[in-house]
Scaffold this active site. Structure first.
Site, short mmCIF file in Angstrom:
data_model
loop_
_atom_site.label_atom_id
_atom_site.label_comp_id
_atom_site.label_asym_id
_atom_site.label_seq_id
_atom_site.Cartn_x
_atom_site.Cartn_y
_atom_site.Cartn_z
CB CYS B 182 29.52 21.44 33.86
SG CYS B 182 27.90 21.53 33.06
CB CYS B 202 34.28 15.49 43.28
SG CYS B 202 33.20 14.70 42.07
CB CYS B 207 32.77 12.34 45.11
SG CYS B 207 34.48 12.15 44.62
CB CYS B 261 48.07 44.65 57.11
SG CYS B 261 47.60 46.33 57.55
CB CYS B 315 42.64 42.55 69.60
SG CYS B 315 42.98 44.31 69.63
CB CYS B 392 36.87 34.56 62.10
SG CYS B 392 35.31 34.93 61.28
CB CYS B 402 17.70 27.80 62.15
SG CYS B 402 18.96 27.92 60.89
CB CYS B 411 35.68 31.32 59.90
SG CYS B 411 35.16 31.21 61.62
#
Lengths: 139, 619
Positions: B182, B202, B207, B261, B315, B392, B402, B411
């Site tokens: 798992c 975790c 946790c 780059c 940019c 970003c 929504c 980001c």
């Protein structure tokens, strides 16, 4: 058939959902496909949805529990990026039930309903009650 | 500041200017403002200085790396950046991890988690840790003391619900045990989900324990380990830059910043992979493994990566000097939106439409709507379903109800789809999530809903846009052609010509120079069309003047291009050896090359010292 190699986890979860159902929640697997559940959630008391029965369909994808169960369009973080394999069908359904008790108009599915709720909560609650009576009272 | 000379001096001054115009709302008329630089004081002198020395040492390697004719070295007389290879980046990263590990006496795995959380700033980790270790540990999920796994023979895995012997179970030091298969599944799912795996916790929802390198090493598949290492490396490059953005606002500054780059951006087929409701450029799809280390305080933003991709450091679009970043961003967004109207392939260069399934649907919708063409509606339809993340800039597709959008990790910016504002600033104060003030106010002021204006715009805007776009795109394709011609000329024709004219190749340099000038001038001219498009309607005199100069520049360039293209052919194909009139050709071509886009110099925002080669710097 897909059911033959159902992971033990799904079998255990299903058994427990059937033997110890959470209050106000029923989830039973479809006979043809054990990964497909018919869910009914009772509208929580003291909420506008009280007395209503809300039906949902839940599907466990092949990747489950690494991937979240698939439900309809519900804006709930644990169904998206907050999903963890340590969560279960039960936890998801309890979260949805909690959402009925405390709707989050900042994360709505329907913008108009949320707008209404924010502008005039009393009136929106009345509408919710009305719609619960009209559309969610029969089984 | 109008000329670059000032900027060079600014390095030694004390002024602290926010030159990053991409972050500022005000639109400067003066494109040169975009290239202002600031003087930087580092808050981490040791760290930065040591980096700087290494970077300076590797400076000279640049020239050896340029291979073919695409080189634009002569256009960039000063180099204020270094291209770092994957090994270079890894070395820097390892050094930083080791430094934090030593100072805080924690494992390298923990050090890496900490650094990532603080955007790889060694000094920020130190500051935060020594100010409040407990809170830092809580925030990043580092436990003080590991919780011991209960000493029983058989344990139940919290994921598969199977019982396993204790030795098959493991926990991330927090005591929440899961079986090894798992763990493998959990880690693999996360790694294949993207760079968010670097922030893995975790599986137990309550946790906070972080899952770091040690657990990855223990449980991940080989190829997942490689992906994880890749993400970690990318994070070092990309998040570093982000931290810099943020810290500039806070008045903090740094001398050296790395940036990946962005060449993949120009390969749309590779870039975008659809995911549930967010499109993200997955890490592995970046076109090259280099990073660019940028030194502030001198020169321009233009960067030429080892992979031969040229881009603006600020940019990350392709090099667009002399037009400023804001104009470029607006123009590209405009092109993306209008590409359906224009039915033009060029715009897919910018990634959004090409691989977006939803946009196919939209195209269908648009075809349905063809009966009643309404450019505003069509473009807004496309815009409304695919927008760049405001933080970003990765394209995000909305296919859920929504408005609360969360960008993919790292980001994770939460914003409102409608106003693109931060979700944190949303709520009652701004009049609710959908009724964002900005939108409502705009509406009240009639910006959006003025029926009169809209009708007028619908009539004129497409036509006007088409005019500018066609010229922008034509110069782009003409530039591509010129690059190909330049390569062909260098690899094949130059030798032939040298034989024919009985002159050494060194004497034919003027031809290469002409072609380099054509390539550069095509690029500049292309962007002047974006510039022209955004000259406000009411500034009639400004536009007329600009268009006059642009026209002059264009005809000059056409003469140059034609001379290099056609007249050169005459001298190549001519029967006689050497051909008569070759010296006249040399004089003419060299003259036209020197001229370049000289006529654009009266426009301050288009005036850059490097723009016109072999010309004295305009002051």
């Amino acid at each position: 058939m897909a059911n033959s190699n159902l992971p033990r986890r799904i079998i255990k979860e299903t058994q427990r959902l059937l033997s110890e159902p959470a209050p106000g929640i029923s989830a039973s697997p479809s006979e043809e496909n054990m990964r497909y559940f018919n869910v009914m959630i009772l509208g929580p008391s003291q909420s506008p949805y009280e007395g209503g029965v809300f039906k949902l369909e839940l599907f466990l994808p092949e990747e489950y529990p690494m991937a979240s169960p698939k439900l309809g369009r519900i804006c709930l973080d644990i169904l998206k990026d907050k999903w963890s394999p340590a969560l279960q069908i039960r936890t998801v359904l309890l979260s949805i039930q909690a959402l009925l008790s405390a709707p989050n108009p900042d994360d709505p599915l329907s913008e108009n309903v949320a707008k209404h709720w924010k502008a005039n909560e009393a009136e929106a609650v009345e509408t919710a009650k009305e719609w619960t009576r009209l559309y969610a009272s029969g089984v | 500041m109008d000329s670059e000379d000032d900027m060079h001096d600014a390095h030694d001054g004390d002024s602290l200017e926010d030159f990053y115009s991409g972050d500022t709302a005000n639109e400067s008329d003066d494109g040169a403002g975009d290239y202002d630089f600031m003087d930087n004081d580092s808050d981490d002198p040791d760290h930065v200085t040591s980096h700087r020395q290494q970077f300076v040492a590797s400076f000279c390697r640049y020239d050896e790396r340029l291979e073919d004719g695409v080189e634009e070295r002569s256009m960039f007389p000063e180099q204020n950046y270094t291209v770092l290879s994957e090994e270079d980046i890894r070395r820097h990263q390892d050094e930083d991890i080791a430094r934090v590990s030593n100072v805080l006496s924690i494992s390298k795995g923990s050090s890496s988690i900490l650094l990532r959380h603080y955007n790889w700033s060694v000094s920020k980790v130190h500051d935060a840790w020594f100010a409040d270790e407990e809170n830092v540990r809580k925030a990043v999920g580092l436990l003080v003391k590991p919780v011991r796994i209960p000493n029983v023979r058989v344990l139940t895995c919290g994921i598969c619900f199977e019982s396993h012997s204790r030795d098959k179970m493991d926990a991330a030091g927090c005591g929440h045990v899961f079986c090894s298969s798992c763990w493998t599944g959990y880690i693999s799912t996360s790694i294949n989900d993207g760079p968010g795996c670097l922030m893995l916790r975790c599986p137990e929802p309550s946790c906070i324990a972080a899952i770091g390198q040690d657990m990855i090493n223990k449980f991940a598949y080989h190829e997942d380990k490689e992906k994880y290492a890749h993400y970690l490396l990318r994070s070092y490059v990309e998040d570093n830059r982000k931290s810099w953005h943020k810290t500039v606002e806070d008045g903090w500054s740094c001398l050296t910043v790395d940036v990946a780059c962005p060449c993949a951006v120009t390969h749309p087929s590779e870039v975008i992979k659809g995911r549930a409701d967010i499109i993200t450029s997955e890490f592995g799809t970046f076109g090259c493994d280099y990073a660019v280390d940028f030194v502030f305080g001198s020169g321009s933003y233009d960067v030429s990566c080892n992979c031969s991709h040229n881009f603006c450091w600020n940019c990350t679009e392709e090099v667009h000097r002399p037009v400023d970043c804001i104009t470029v961003e607006k123009w590209i967004l405009k092109n993306t939106a209008e590409s359906e109207n224009m039915n033009c392939q060029e715009t897919s260069l910018y990634g959004v439409p090409a691989t977006n399934n939803r946009l196919d649907e939209l195209q269908m919708q648009e075809k349905d709507a063809e009966e009643t063409p309404h450019p505003q509606t069509v473009s807004s339809l496309i815009l409304a379903n695919s927008k760049p993340c405001p933080k970003c800039k990765r394209p995000i597709e909305k296919n859920q109800g929504c408005m609360h959008i969360t960008c993919t990790p790292p980001c994770k910016f939460e914003f409102c789809w409608l106003c693109l504002g931060s979700w944190a600033e949303h709520g009652e104060r701004t009049g609710g999530f959908y009724a964002c003030n900005r939108y409502e106010t705009a509406k009240q002021e009639g910006v959006y809903d003025e029926a009169e204006r809209r009708r007028e715009m619908a009539k004129n805007s497409l036509e006007r846009y088409t005019h500018y776009y066609e010229r922008w795109a034509t110069n782009q394709s003409s530039r591509q052609k010129a690059i190909a011609d330049l390569q062909h000329m260098q690899s094949v024709q130059l030798e032939k010509l040298s034989d024919k004219q009985q002159q050494p190749e060194s004497q034919l340099k003027f031809i290469t120079e002409a072609w380099l000038q054509i390539v550069e001038c095509r690029r500049v001219l292309k962007w002047t069309y974006a510039y022209g498009y955004y000259i406000p309607e009411q500034e009639k005199a400004k536009r007329e003047f600009f268009e006059y100069l642009q026209g002059e520049a264009e005809s000059g360039l056409e003469r140059l291009h034609q001379c290099a293209e056609k007249e050169l052919q005459d001298h190549l194909k001519s029967e006689s050896t050497p051909t008569p009139g070759f010296n006249e050709f040399r004089t003419k071509l060299a003259g036209l090359t020197r001229l370049g886009l000289l006529s654009l110099t009266p426009i301050p925002s288009l005036r850059m010292t490097n723009l016109i080669r072999n010309q004295p710097n305009p002051t």
